[in-house]
Design an enzyme around this catalytic site. Structure first.
Site, PDB file in Angstrom:
ATOM      1  CD  GLU A 197       1.702  -5.668   5.828  1.00  0.00           C
ATOM      2  OE1 GLU A 197       2.546  -6.559   6.085  1.00  0.00           O
ATOM      3  OE2 GLU A 197       1.022  -5.672   4.801  1.00  0.00           O
ATOM      4  N   GLY A 236       0.659  -5.092   0.938  1.00  0.00           N
ATOM      5  CA  GLY A 236      -0.509  -5.177   0.064  1.00  0.00           C
ATOM      6  C   GLY A 236      -0.197  -5.837  -1.274  1.00  0.00           C
ATOM      7  CD  GLU A 294      -2.193  -7.672   2.984  1.00  0.00           C
ATOM      8  OE1 GLU A 294      -1.806  -6.533   2.666  1.00  0.00           O
ATOM      9  OE2 GLU A 294      -2.857  -7.893   4.010  1.00  0.00           O
ATOM     10  CB  ALA A 311      -0.885  -0.012   1.235  1.00  0.00           C
TER      11      ALA A 311
END
Ligand code: DAK
Length: 265
Positions: A135, A112, A115, A67
């Protein structure tokens, strides 16, 4: 297809290639990328000629480096929640997409990025791919489904090892633990994903798409309910011309010519 500022979408011979195109930011997922992915997948869902989707990152360094940290850095609680909902919505849309989605991963697939690859059906990696969930080093936990999808894909212990340490693993290790299904040379990556798509395209589209649904939904159920759901989906196949053609072709010792028509006999 709509015009996008952060995506490139091409389509040829039944295969759509969706390229996340922010190479200078290592294809990091900001709100625009998430919004555009949502629109692109909505349009591909109703585009009958696109039967298999390949998701890839542009440039030679990253699939997706996570992200967008610069965008997230100053978010307040409300903005963070909206961003999370947006991301989870898009990733679930990809996971539940009614057609197969193959992630072709080269370079970094972090946070992300890992993911979104896990939300795809199949992951093909270049031998220069790197996977990780960094993270906890940023003071957050994986929030686009990572704690759930990684544990389901590689098991609890391995998911905890990767998430607690934020270790970055290379492609051979990702293959060993079952996070990816194939590893090839970088220059062969897209061709390998396309070759898999081509093999899928030779089969009954209806059966393939129903199999995806049976696997995905069944994995969320207990075994008795999942078996019942499988039987229901199996029965549904018999409402398609593809089932008649597939079995007739076998009996007649010829290759099937699937129409993809879902019609009651
Ligand atoms: N976001 C924004 N920009 C990024 C970025 C990212 N994730 N990753 C890289 N970039 C940018 C860099 O800032 C740099 O920009 P400029 O300085 O050139 O303007 C450019 O891409 C090139 O990166 P580097 O110069 O750092 O390249 P290196 O080869 O030196 O390093 C690297 C590559 C991938 C090791 C490094 O860039 C890196 O560590 N990137 C961050 C990786 C990371 O921690 N990713 C995980 C992000 S956390 C949520 C749900 C989910 C999430 C968040 C919230 N909610 C529930 C709200 C997900 C979180 C994540 O994904």
């Amino acid at each position: 297809m709509s015009e996008f500022s952060t995506l490139l979408v091409t389509e040829e011979n039944g295969v759509a290639v969706v390229t996340i195109n922010r190479p200078k930011a290592l294809n990091a997922l900001n709100s625009t990328v998430l919004d555009e992915l949502s629109v692109a997948f909505d349009e591909l869902a109703v585009n009958d000629s696109a039967k298999v989707i390949i998701l890839i990152g542009s440039g030679d360094k990253a699939f997706v480096a996570g992200a967008d940290i610069t965008q997230m850095k100053d978010m307040n609680v409300i903005e963070g929640k909206l961003f999370a909902e947006k991301g989870q919505h898009v990733f679930t849309k990809i996971e539940q997409f009614p057609k197969p989605v193959i992630a072709a991963v080269h370079g970094f697939a972090l946070g992300g990025g890992c993911e979104i690859a896990m939300a795809c059906d199949i992951r093909v990696a270049s031998d220069a791919a790197k996977f990780g969930q960094p993270e906890v080093g940023l003071g957050i936990i994986p929030g686009f489904g990572g704690t759930q999808r990684l544990a389901r894909l590689v098991g609890r212990g391995m998911a905890k090892l990767l998430i607690y340490t934020a270790d970055i693993i290379d492609a051979p290790e990702a293959l060993r633990i079952g996070l990816v299904q194939k590893v090839v040379a970088p220059e062969a990556l897209l061709a390998e994903a396309q070759a898999i798509a081509k093999r899928i395209l030779k089969k009954s589209t209806i059966a393939v798409n129903l199999a995806k649904d049976a696997i995905n939904r069944g994995m969320e159920m207990d075994i008795p309910n999942a078996m019942q759901y499988e039987a229901y989906i199996f029965g549904t196949c018999f409402a398609s011309e593809d089932q008649t053609e597939g079995m007739t072709a076998f009996v007649e010792k010829r290759k099937p010519a699937f129409s993809g028509v879902f019609a009651k006999k």
